[in-house]
Design a protein around this motif. Structure first.
Motif, PDB file in Angstrom:
ATOM      1  N   GLU A  42      41.025  83.243  -0.853  1.00 47.55           N
ATOM      2  CA  GLU A  42      39.575  83.432  -0.959  1.00 47.55           C
ATOM      3  C   GLU A  42      39.007  82.755  -2.192  1.00 47.55           C
ATOM      4  N   ALA A  43      39.628  83.001  -3.352  1.00 55.11           N
ATOM      5  CA  ALA A  43      39.110  82.433  -4.592  1.00 55.11           C
ATOM      6  C   ALA A  43      39.266  80.925  -4.625  1.00 55.11           C
ATOM      7  N   TYR A  44      40.383  80.446  -4.102  1.00 55.60           N
ATOM      8  CA  TYR A  44      40.607  78.999  -4.098  1.00 55.60           C
ATOM      9  C   TYR A  44      39.567  78.296  -3.241  1.00 55.60           C
ATOM     10  N   ALA A  45      39.277  78.849  -2.069  1.00 52.96           N
ATOM     11  CA  ALA A  45      38.292  78.243  -1.179  1.00 52.96           C
ATOM     12  C   ALA A  45      36.916  78.217  -1.826  1.00 52.96           C
ATOM     13  N   ALA A  46      36.588  79.280  -2.538  1.00 57.79           N
ATOM     14  CA  ALA A  46      35.270  79.365  -3.177  1.00 57.79           C
ATOM     15  C   ALA A  46      35.148  78.392  -4.347  1.00 57.79           C
ATOM     16  N   ALA A  47      36.263  78.191  -5.075  1.00 55.28           N
ATOM     17  CA  ALA A  47      36.216  77.383  -6.291  1.00 55.28           C
ATOM     18  C   ALA A  47      36.632  75.940  -6.099  1.00 55.28           C
ATOM     19  N   CYS A  48      37.060  75.576  -4.906  1.00 52.86           N
ATOM     20  CA  CYS A  48      37.604  74.240  -4.653  1.00 52.86           C
ATOM     21  C   CYS A  48      36.680  73.123  -5.136  1.00 52.86           C
ATOM     22  N   LEU A  49      37.248  72.191  -5.884  1.00 55.93           N
ATOM     23  CA  LEU A  49      36.470  71.052  -6.384  1.00 55.93           C
ATOM     24  C   LEU A  49      36.030  70.140  -5.252  1.00 55.93           C
ATOM     25  N   GLY A  50      36.702  70.255  -4.110  1.00 56.73           N
ATOM     26  CA  GLY A  50      36.384  69.395  -2.979  1.00 56.73           C
ATOM     27  C   GLY A  50      34.984  69.564  -2.439  1.00 56.73           C
ATOM     28  N   HIS A  51      34.291  70.611  -2.868  1.00 58.08           N
ATOM     29  CA  HIS A  51      32.910  70.793  -2.411  1.00 58.08           C
ATOM     30  C   HIS A  51      31.968  71.282  -3.505  1.00 58.08           C
ATOM     31  N   SER A  52      32.509  71.531  -4.725  1.00 59.41           N
ATOM     32  CA  SER A  52      31.674  72.215  -5.715  1.00 59.41           C
ATOM     33  C   SER A  52      31.527  71.506  -7.052  1.00 59.41           C
ATOM     34  N   SER A  53      32.139  70.350  -7.207  1.00 62.50           N
ATOM     35  CA  SER A  53      32.126  69.721  -8.524  1.00 62.50           C
ATOM     36  C   SER A  53      31.669  68.271  -8.474  1.00 62.50           C
ATOM     37  N   GLY A  54      30.827  67.895  -9.439  1.00 61.15           N
ATOM     38  CA  GLY A  54      30.416  66.512  -9.598  1.00 61.15           C
ATOM     39  C   GLY A  54      29.828  65.900  -8.349  1.00 61.15           C
ATOM     40  N   TYR A 151      57.193  60.610  -2.137  1.00 62.50           N
ATOM     41  CA  TYR A 151      56.100  61.588  -2.009  1.00 62.50           C
ATOM     42  C   TYR A 151      56.339  62.731  -2.987  1.00 62.50           C
ATOM     43  N   HIS A 152      55.494  62.836  -4.024  1.00 60.86           N
ATOM     44  CA  HIS A 152      55.632  63.852  -5.065  1.00 60.86           C
ATOM     45  C   HIS A 152      54.626  64.968  -4.851  1.00 60.86           C
ATOM     46  N   LEU A 153      55.090  66.215  -4.975  1.00 65.34           N
ATOM     47  CA  LEU A 153      54.200  67.361  -4.843  1.00 65.34           C
ATOM     48  C   LEU A 153      54.178  68.206  -6.106  1.00 65.34           C
ATOM     49  N   THR A 154      53.016  68.778  -6.405  1.00 64.36           N
ATOM     50  CA  THR A 154      52.841  69.761  -7.468  1.00 64.36           C
ATOM     51  C   THR A 154      52.311  71.031  -6.817  1.00 64.36           C
ATOM     52  N   TYR A 155      52.939  72.153  -7.116  1.00 58.79           N
ATOM     53  CA  TYR A 155      52.513  73.435  -6.539  1.00 58.79           C
ATOM     54  C   TYR A 155      51.243  73.911  -7.231  1.00 58.79           C
ATOM     55  N   SER A 156      50.327  74.473  -6.463  1.00 53.28           N
ATOM     56  CA  SER A 156      49.051  74.939  -6.994  1.00 53.28           C
ATOM     57  C   SER A 156      48.998  76.460  -6.972  1.00 53.28           C
ATOM     58  N   ARG A 157      48.903  77.075  -8.152  1.00 51.88           N
ATOM     59  CA  ARG A 157      48.880  78.536  -8.263  1.00 51.88           C
ATOM     60  C   ARG A 157      47.611  79.137  -7.665  1.00 51.88           C
ATOM     61  N   SER A 158      47.786  80.264  -6.973  1.00 53.16           N
ATOM     62  CA  SER A 158      46.666  81.034  -6.443  1.00 53.16           C
ATOM     63  C   SER A 158      46.469  82.295  -7.285  1.00 53.16           C
ATOM     64  N   GLU A 159      45.440  83.039  -6.961  1.00 47.26           N
ATOM     65  CA  GLU A 159      45.139  84.253  -7.722  1.00 47.26           C
ATOM     66  C   GLU A 159      45.953  85.463  -7.257  1.00 47.26           C
TER      67      GLU A 159
END
Length: 238
Positions: A42-54, A151-159
């Motif tokens: 929930e928090a990730y979707a709300a805060a995602c830079l893909g729709h909310s930043s710059g 293909y390199h991945l970085t894990y993204s922490r959730s709340e």
């Protein structure tokens, strides 16, 4: 026709290290008819830079994300053909400008490209791809050398509480975990923190570290725990 690959200010920071990166911004979470971030919270979707930043928050950027997403969802063959064409163009431009090329296909989505387009990584086996993911399973596969070597991945922490337990497991086997802070610290939970704002070249980070990202856009108003508040960290240490 909208381009699949584009750029951003964060991506362009890598040019100082000799890398020219192209990025794909699709619709995050539930912005399109199908959820392209299946592991979001929930928090990730709300805060995602893909729709909310710059610039990503501007109407034209949303329209372009929607067009790319629609092409991906409704005409996978055409999407793949156009993507390969744009990759080839980026490789040519990189060579002309004397840059090393890189590609981040999940700029605002979390698609398992290794399953969707497995031949892509074979065809461009000498090219560096990278992404962030919230999928614990995908990240374990990466750490276990089960994904394409380029293909390199970085894990993204959730709340969510359990997510830090998973993050520690990833860190213990040499993977990296991205954490969003209000102010990036030097250490977090006993792990060294690298400044993820300096550039976006996550495949150059040393192993077993936390990648510190700074809250931006809607994340500045987060109250669900997605953003780690350093003031609280300092009080708990004291």
């Amino acid at each position: 026709m909208v381009n699949i690959l584009t750029t951003s200010k964060k991506i362009q920071k890598g040019e100082k290290q000799g890398w020219l990166t192209a990025i794909c911004y699709l619709s995050p979470a539930n912005e399109s008819e199908k959820n392209l971030c299946p592991w979001h919270t929930e928090a990730y979707a709300a805060a995602c830079l893909g729709h909310s930043s710059g610039r990503l928050a501007l109407p034209f950027a949303k329209r372009n994300r929607m067009k790319r997403s629609e092409l991906f969802l409704k005409n996978r063959t055409r999407f793949y053909s156009q993507l390969r064409s744009e990759i080839d163009t980026h490789l040519e431009v990189s060579e002309l400008k004397d840059f090393k090329p890189a590609f981040r296909l999940n700029g605002s989505s979390d698609i398992p490209w290794e399953s969707v387009f497995p031949d892509l990584f074979k065809e461009y086996s000498s090219v560096q791809f990278y992404d962030y993911t919230k999928s614990f399973k995908r990240m374990l596969s990466f750490c276990g050398d089960e994904l394409p070597l380029n293909y390199h991945l970085t894990y993204s922490r959730s709340e969510v509480v359990k997510d830090w337990n998973q993050s520690e497991e990833i860190l213990s086997i040499g993977g990296n975990v991205a954490v969003v802070f209000d102010r990036i610290p030097n250490n977090y939970q006993g792990y060294s923190v690298v400044d993820g704002e300096a550039n976006d070249l996550r495949f150059l980070d040393k192993k077993g570290v936390v990648v510190g990202l700074k809250a931006k856009g809607a994340a500045l108003k987060d109250e669900l725990g997605f953003v780690v508040k350093t003031k609280k960290l300092h009080r708990s240490v004291a």
